[in-house]
Scaffold this active site. Structure first.
Site, PDB file in Angstrom:
ATOM      1  N   GLU A 106      12.923 -17.941 -38.921  1.00 56.88           N
ATOM      2  CA  GLU A 106      12.374 -17.076 -37.861  1.00 56.88           C
ATOM      3  C   GLU A 106      12.194 -15.675 -38.439  1.00 56.88           C
ATOM      4  O   GLU A 106      13.118 -15.124 -39.034  1.00 56.88           O
ATOM      5  CB  GLU A 106      13.347 -17.060 -36.666  1.00 56.88           C
ATOM      6  CG  GLU A 106      13.171 -15.921 -35.686  1.00 56.88           C
ATOM      7  CD  GLU A 106      11.829 -15.946 -34.930  1.00 56.88           C
ATOM      8  OE1 GLU A 106      11.510 -16.977 -34.331  1.00 56.88           O
ATOM      9  OE2 GLU A 106      11.128 -14.903 -34.961  1.00 56.88           O
ATOM     10  N   ASP A 155       6.822 -23.780 -34.438  1.00 59.69           N
ATOM     11  CA  ASP A 155       7.035 -23.286 -33.083  1.00 59.69           C
ATOM     12  C   ASP A 155       6.690 -21.800 -33.088  1.00 59.69           C
ATOM     13  O   ASP A 155       7.567 -20.937 -33.087  1.00 59.69           O
ATOM     14  CB  ASP A 155       8.486 -23.526 -32.663  1.00 59.69           C
ATOM     15  CG  ASP A 155       8.750 -23.002 -31.259  1.00 59.69           C
ATOM     16  OD1 ASP A 155       7.794 -22.612 -30.570  1.00 59.69           O
ATOM     17  OD2 ASP A 155       9.930 -22.965 -30.865  1.00 59.69           O
ATOM     18  N   SER A 156       5.395 -21.525 -33.095  1.00 58.31           N
ATOM     19  CA  SER A 156       4.942 -20.146 -33.281  1.00 58.31           C
ATOM     20  C   SER A 156       4.565 -19.504 -31.957  1.00 58.31           C
ATOM     21  O   SER A 156       4.520 -20.155 -30.916  1.00 58.31           O
ATOM     22  CB  SER A 156       3.705 -20.157 -34.168  1.00 58.31           C
ATOM     23  OG  SER A 156       2.654 -20.800 -33.488  1.00 58.31           O
TER      24      SER A 156
HETATM   25  N1  AG3 Z   1       5.964 -20.778 -28.511  1.00 61.84           N
HETATM   26  C1  AG3 Z   1       4.625 -20.950 -27.996  1.00 61.84           C
HETATM   27  C2  AG3 Z   1       4.370 -20.134 -26.796  1.00 61.84           C
HETATM   28  C3  AG3 Z   1       2.934 -19.874 -26.513  1.00 61.84           C
HETATM   29  C4  AG3 Z   1       2.769 -19.386 -25.123  1.00 61.84           C
HETATM   30  N2  AG3 Z   1       1.585 -18.655 -24.974  1.00 61.84           N
HETATM   31  C5  AG3 Z   1       1.370 -17.766 -23.987  1.00 61.84           C
HETATM   32  N3  AG3 Z   1       2.269 -17.550 -23.075  1.00 61.84           N
HETATM   33  N4  AG3 Z   1       0.234 -17.126 -23.940  1.00 61.84           N
HETATM   34  C6  AG3 Z   1       7.026 -20.964 -27.623  1.00 61.84           C
HETATM   35  C7  AG3 Z   1       8.355 -20.660 -28.181  1.00 61.84           C
HETATM   36  C8  AG3 Z   1       9.392 -21.500 -27.537  1.00 61.84           C
HETATM   37  N5  AG3 Z   1      10.401 -21.892 -28.449  1.00 61.84           N
END
Ligand code: AG3
Length: 274
Positions: A106, A155-156
């Site tokens: 991370e 997981d971005s």
């Molecule tokens: N990662 C992707 C979240 C994308 C959401 N996009 C938005 N709200 N516009 C999530 C991280 C969870 N571990």
């Protein structure tokens, strides 16, 4: 007086939630980080104004990122999570007894720190001895790994800011090199309502690198449009051909063996994108 938060999901459309408390509102080295308590969805992590995860619906995303590729691989031992500092994907990965080591890379240590504090049931497993947490640039980690991982999960955040380079073809080439010869990867690839071109682009890039490329969806109420996609690239194992006996018992709230396959059945306007 009540306070409401809106994520502007497009120029003309948003999602609005009632906020009871703000725990953190801080500019980190990489992004704006807000941790709040919402009335409807519990505590919520927001990065650069975008909803990342909430206590109430996080299980959908985290289960679907982890279990689909992990059950597709016959014996996943060494796993990498790129991003995912809230720890939700790691929690799900640890439900697979074959996994000996799960590495989390991370970029923003503050995401980890505040998730441990305000999202304990999501981040609680980051201390597990099978987990190695690195505060580092996932792109660089991939670029310097070779033939190491059975499964990689990306997981971005969205393809703006620190995560933009995680949606480029060169990154998927790096992932292919970092994976073992029968490795699998999955990435979150946004939604078909507001970002259809992104889904088409990623699918096309991934399919030029991986012999098996698949798209699946899940329902996540707090993400734009609620209809979220994930793209799989696999060198050998097809997520649509998992032998039934591989689905060992695990505790889940969204994923089921039936849904593992059903999630790949796409609405026509979505399958038309790929
Ligand atoms: N990662 C992707 C979240 C994308 C959401 N996009 C938005 N709200 N516009 C999530 C991280 C969870 N571990």
């Amino acid at each position: 007086m009540s306070i409401w938060f809106t994520e502007k999901q497009t120029e003309n459309f948003g999602i609005t939630m009632k906020i009871n408390k703000t725990y953190v509102s801080e500019q980190t080295e990489f992004q704006k980080l807000d941790m709040v308590e919402t009335e409807e969805f519990g505590n919520m992590l927001i990065l650069d104004g975008m909803v990342m995860t909430t206590q109430k619906d996080e299980f959908v995303y985290h289960e679907m990122v982890a279990h689909v590729p992990l059950f597709t691989h016959p014996n996943p031992k060494h796993v990498l999570v790129v991003g995912g500092g809230d720890g939700g994907v790691i929690r799900e990965v640890l439900k697979h007894p074959s996994v000996e080591k799960a590495v989390l890379v991370e970029i923003d240590g503050k995401v980890i720190e505040y998730s441990k504090q305000y999202l304990p049931e999501i981040a609680g497993d980051l201390e597990n001895p099978r987990v190695e947490v690195k505060v580092d640039d996932g792109f660089m980690h991939i670029a310097t790994s070779e033939n190491e991982y059975d499964v990689i999960m990306v997981d971005s955040t969205e393809p703006v800011g620190p995560a933009a380079k995680l949606f480029e073809k060169g990154f998927y080439e790096g992932i292919s090199k970092a994976l073992k010869e029968d490795g699998i990867f999955v990435a979150q690839t946004d939604n078909p309502w507001f970002t259809p071109e992104l889904i088409t682009q990623v699918f096309s890039d991934v399919s030029e690198i991986f012999p098996i490329t698949r798209l699946y969806t899940a329902n996540i109420p707090t993400y734009p449009s609620g209809l979220w996609t994930f793209t799989i690239g696999s060198k050998k194992h097809d997520p649509l051909e998992v032998p039934a006996e591989r689905f060992h018992d695990i505790e889940t709230k969204y994923w089921t063996p039936q849904l593992h396959t059903a999630a790949f059945a796409l609405p026509k306007f979505v399958s038309d994108l790929i």
